[in-house]
Each structure stands twice: as structure tokens, then as C-alpha cells.
Scaffold this motif. Sequence first.
Motif, mmCIF file in Angstrom:
data_model
loop_
_atom_site.group_PDB
_atom_site.id
_atom_site.type_symbol
_atom_site.label_atom_id
_atom_site.label_comp_id
_atom_site.label_asym_id
_atom_site.label_seq_id
_atom_site.Cartn_x
_atom_site.Cartn_y
_atom_site.Cartn_z
ATOM 1 N N UNK A 28 -5.288 -16.089 -18.780
ATOM 2 C CA UNK A 28 -4.945 -17.478 -19.060
ATOM 3 C C UNK A 28 -6.184 -18.360 -18.992
ATOM 4 N N UNK A 29 -6.032 -19.593 -19.478
ATOM 5 C CA UNK A 29 -7.081 -20.589 -19.307
ATOM 6 C C UNK A 29 -7.346 -20.772 -17.812
ATOM 7 N N UNK A 30 -8.607 -20.958 -17.458
ATOM 8 C CA UNK A 30 -9.050 -21.208 -16.065
ATOM 9 C C UNK A 30 -8.726 -20.054 -15.118
ATOM 10 N N UNK A 31 -8.681 -18.832 -15.656
ATOM 11 C CA UNK A 31 -8.413 -17.695 -14.763
ATOM 12 C C UNK A 31 -9.703 -17.099 -14.207
ATOM 13 N N UNK A 32 -10.844 -17.676 -14.589
ATOM 14 C CA UNK A 32 -12.123 -17.214 -14.030
ATOM 15 C C UNK A 32 -12.894 -16.279 -14.953
ATOM 16 N N UNK A 33 -12.396 -16.052 -16.158
ATOM 17 C CA UNK A 33 -13.035 -15.101 -17.080
ATOM 18 C C UNK A 33 -14.467 -15.476 -17.431
ATOM 19 N N UNK A 34 -14.684 -16.753 -17.726
ATOM 20 C CA UNK A 34 -16.008 -17.153 -18.219
ATOM 21 C C UNK A 34 -17.071 -16.910 -17.155
ATOM 22 N N UNK A 35 -16.797 -17.325 -15.927
ATOM 23 C CA UNK A 35 -17.725 -17.084 -14.819
ATOM 24 C C UNK A 35 -18.003 -15.589 -14.689
ATOM 25 N N UNK B 140 -6.192 -28.926 -18.312
ATOM 26 C CA UNK B 140 -5.576 -30.058 -18.993
ATOM 27 C C UNK B 140 -6.502 -30.732 -19.984
ATOM 28 N N UNK B 141 -7.779 -30.337 -19.985
ATOM 29 C CA UNK B 141 -8.730 -30.974 -20.901
ATOM 30 C C UNK B 141 -8.450 -30.612 -22.360
ATOM 31 N N UNK B 142 -7.922 -29.395 -22.599
ATOM 32 C CA UNK B 142 -7.707 -28.958 -23.976
ATOM 33 C C UNK B 142 -6.212 -28.813 -24.268
ATOM 34 N N UNK B 143 -5.906 -28.774 -25.579
ATOM 35 C CA UNK B 143 -4.508 -28.920 -26.009
ATOM 36 C C UNK B 143 -3.567 -27.853 -25.428
ATOM 37 N N UNK B 144 -4.084 -26.624 -25.200
ATOM 38 C CA UNK B 144 -3.171 -25.566 -24.744
ATOM 39 C C UNK B 144 -3.065 -25.453 -23.227
#
Length: 210
Positions: free
Chosen positions: A12-19, A147-151
Motif C-alpha cells: 500500500x501507499x506509505x508502507x515503507x517500500x520507497x525507503x 492523503x497528499x495524493x488522490x489514492x
Amino acid sequence: MPRGVFIVFEGLDRSGKTTQTEKLTDYLNSIGKKTILQRFPDRAEPVTGPAINNYLLNAKSIGEQKEGMHLLFAANRWFLAEGIEAALAAGTNVVADRYSFSGVSYSLSKGVPQAFAASPEIGLLRPDIVLFFDVDAATVAQRGGFGDEVMEKAEFQALVKQNMSQFADKDFWTPIDANKTIDEVHENVKIIAEKAIATASELPLRRFEP
Ligand code: TMP
């Protein structure tokens, strides 16, 4: 020369993947295993990137132009596919932050039919391993920036998680407990990625089939 290994992070969004994709890429390069990081969507891809970015930041509703947006996200992967294949053939590992599994699950959650959602992925390279960052929608909704992006809406994320579970029985799907600390998750990711690199480089690459 052994081929590179294709490692995808999903969740999901903000699940820590990018880091974690950044930490794993840095770690593998630091131990001499050449690795590149590819983010999806790649907003710098000149044909599809600007339109995708505009949708994510400015769409009035999640479902806006859902079929057209679905094809744009898939096209974004196709425009990057040759580069990924060339890197793998040259022995470079590719770590991807999202891939087709986000493509299918996010669009299904908007109401796009399964067959339409899956078909543009046919023929793309199948990753050797997918690290699925397992975390609840309610947890990600409390994280900074959500909450910054649409999804980024909690109910929508819960639907995405449910739709992503269709991949849980695939042999390449590996859940990671993403509720732990950044360092704990990184240690876990390192172990799984190094094992995948040791075994997958001997196996042929496969593609998504109909
Ligand atoms: P990001 O936050 O990882 O950059 O991803 C942007 C958003 O795009 C995220 O909410 C997931 C979504 N997405 C799709 O809807 N379809 C896709 O094919 C991909 C790769 C991402």
C-alpha cells in the motif's frame, strides 16, 4: 556471466517500500552486487510520466478516467521494459518500487474489470521475487504525508490490499512484516534478497502469460 535478478517491492501507499528499496539498492552496491533502482510509476518517463503525475496530484476523484489511466500506468512500464531487460542481461540487478501488481490491484479497486486490468501486463517480465509489504490500511493512513495524493484514502487502500491478496499464492510472492522498525525490515529484506540473488540468477527469466 550470471544475469541480474529482478526484485519487486509491492504494498500500500506509505508502507515503507520507497525507503526500503533505496536501502537495499545501496546495500547491494556496497557489497559489489551492481543494482539499479526503478520506481513505478516513473514520473520522469517523458511520454506517460507527466500525465500520470498530473492525475495523482490533481484528479478530482480516484476513478477519474480509470480505463485511460490504467493503460497509461501500464504503458509507463512498457516504456521502461527494454532498459530493465538490458540491465538484467548485463548482470545488473533491478530493484523496482511497485510494478504490475499495483497496476492490477489499484485499477481493480476503482472498478476496472479483471481481464482489462491484467491484459496490458502480458509479455512484461515477471519478477523473480516480490516482497509484499504487509501492513493494514488503517496503519498507513496514520503515517506522515498520507492523503497528499488522490489514492491515499483509507477505505480505498483497504480495497487495494484485498485485491492484492489475489497474488498471495504465487511462488514469487513473499510477505514482509512492514509494521517493524526501518532497521528490522531492512535486515529481513537483505536476507530474502540475497537468497533470491543466489538462486534466481541461474534460472531463466519469465514473462507474464495470458
Ligand atoms: P507511488 O506513491 O509509489 O509513487 O505511486 C503512486 C500511486 O500510483 C500509488 O497510489 C499507486 C498508484 N499506482 C497505480 O494506480 N497503478 C500502477 O500501475 C502503479 C505502478 C501505481
